[in-house]
Design a protein around this motif. Structure first.
Motif, mmCIF file in Angstrom:
data_model
loop_
_atom_site.group_PDB
_atom_site.id
_atom_site.type_symbol
_atom_site.label_atom_id
_atom_site.label_comp_id
_atom_site.label_asym_id
_atom_site.label_seq_id
_atom_site.Cartn_x
_atom_site.Cartn_y
_atom_site.Cartn_z
ATOM 1 N N HIS A 62 -8.069 0.452 -0.349
ATOM 2 C CA HIS A 62 -7.830 1.048 -1.653
ATOM 3 C C HIS A 62 -6.814 0.268 -2.495
ATOM 4 N N CYS A 63 -5.780 -0.257 -1.894
ATOM 5 C CA CYS A 63 -4.675 -0.868 -2.656
ATOM 6 C C CYS A 63 -4.777 -2.383 -2.806
ATOM 7 N N TYR B 295 -8.543 2.491 7.296
ATOM 8 C CA TYR B 295 -8.142 2.279 5.915
ATOM 9 C C TYR B 295 -9.269 1.611 5.109
ATOM 10 N N CYS C 273 0.858 -1.189 0.000
ATOM 11 C CA CYS C 273 0.000 0.000 0.000
ATOM 12 C C CYS C 273 0.890 1.233 0.000
ATOM 13 N N ASP C 274 0.589 2.191 -0.908
ATOM 14 C CA ASP C 274 1.397 3.417 -0.940
ATOM 15 C C ASP C 274 0.585 4.642 -0.532
ATOM 16 N N CYS C 275 -0.533 4.420 0.128
ATOM 17 C CA CYS C 275 -1.363 5.555 0.555
ATOM 18 C C CYS C 275 -0.633 6.344 1.636
HETATM 19 ZN ZN ZN Z 1 -3.310 1.962 0.067
#
Ligand code: ZN
Ligand code: GLU
Length: 303
Positions: free
Chosen positions: A120-121, A117, A103-105
């Protein structure tokens, strides 16, 4: 069988972000007494995994302070920073089983979601580090049976969140390593502060993902200065360094529902501890998550 040896094995797991203060003394004393009153072992684990929060010298200071109180631990103390290969092997196992994803959020995005969270990823199949690694936690129960509180309900958002087990800065998260350590050290009963109450079913579920039986969990009231405000190093009431040892120990025992009687009050800490081991009952610990320190009964001896 190993499980019997470990049945009453407990642990104290301080983070060395500062000296031992009144709040951490309460957790040390409660976990020590729960183990020792059942003839169990009591282990000491320095939770220094988050190196950014480690204060140089704090771990040694904690060790020396525990010794001064007569809180001697069994086995050699462990340091999480010396166990990275172990954590990596469990991490690799989860990765092979496709239970985690990159995850890169950023923090701002997650804050904009209200703190939890949103997965999303999950389907993005990210591989280029730096990445945080999030767990698909499987079935996380929304209740559990706490040794102190009895039936405890956990908010659904906490149960369902795909939380991070490895941070973007490369550090393994507390959530992962605490479970690995408790399993690997065969801890039977985890007694700790109520700030971790709501993390318990996550940790139980993670034990299950690793195919192992979770310990039992019991939570002690947290000493706070105001609602939700944990004690800090800056807080004078929390500072035990200027008080006689017996006064601090008596205050911790009183906080935990075990005020020492007049004939042990003011005695050397070893004698107070002996009394406490003989008289400890988890059912006497207040079933409340927070106690404001200003409302604490003092450490004065009853007349
Ligand atoms: Zn993410
Ligand atoms: N290291 C944590 C703390 O100092 C305690 C973790 C635990 O007891 O599970 O708050």
């Amino acid at each position: 069988m190993t499980i019997d040896v470990a049945r009453f094995r407990g642990r104290f797991a301080p983070s060395p972000s500062g000296p031992l203060h009144f709040g951490s003394l309460v957790a040390a004393v409660g976990s020590y007494l729960q183990a020792k009153s059942q003839a169990g072992e009591w282990l000491l684990r320095i939770e220094d995994i988050d190196t950014s929060r480690v204060q140089p010298g704090a771990a040694d200071h904690i060790l020396r302070t525990l010794e001064q109180f007569g809180l001697y631990w069994d086995q050699t103390e462990t340091y999480q920073t010396q166990r990275l290969a172990l954590y990596q092997s469990y991490f690799d196992q989860l990765r092979q089983q496709q239970k985690i994803y990159g995850c890169d959020c950023n923090r701002a995005r997650i804050q904009s979601l209200g703190g939890y969270y949103d997965q999303h990823c999950q389907l993005r199949d990210l591989h280029n580090e730096p990445l945080a690694w999030r767990l698909i936690p499987g079935q996380v129960a929304d209740t559990f049976d706490d040794l102190v509180f009895g039936d405890v309900k956990i908010p659904a958002a906490i149960c369902q969140e795909h939380y991070s087990i490895k941070r973007r800065d490369g550090l393994f998260a507390y959530q992962l390593v605490v479970v690995i350590d408790d399993l690997q050290q065969q801890i039977g009963q985890v007694i700790r502060g109520a700030d971790l109450l709501e993390m318990t079913t996550r940790q139980q579920a993670l034990c299950a993902l690793f195919g192992q039986q979770a310990p039992s969990y019991g939570h002690l009231p947290l000493a706070v200065t105001a609602p939700g405000q944990k004690l800090s190093k800056q807080n004078h009431a929390a500072d035990i360094s200027n008080q006689p040892l017996s006064a601090s120990l008596q205050a911790a025992l009183t906080f935990l529902g075990h005020p020492p009687p007049a004939d042990v009050c003011g005695a050397p800490v070893i004698e107070i501890l002996q009394w406490a081991v003989a008289n400890w009952q988890l059912s006497l610990v207040p079933k409340t998550t927070e106690v404001q320190l200003s409302s604490l009964p003092g450490s004065a001896c009853p007349r």
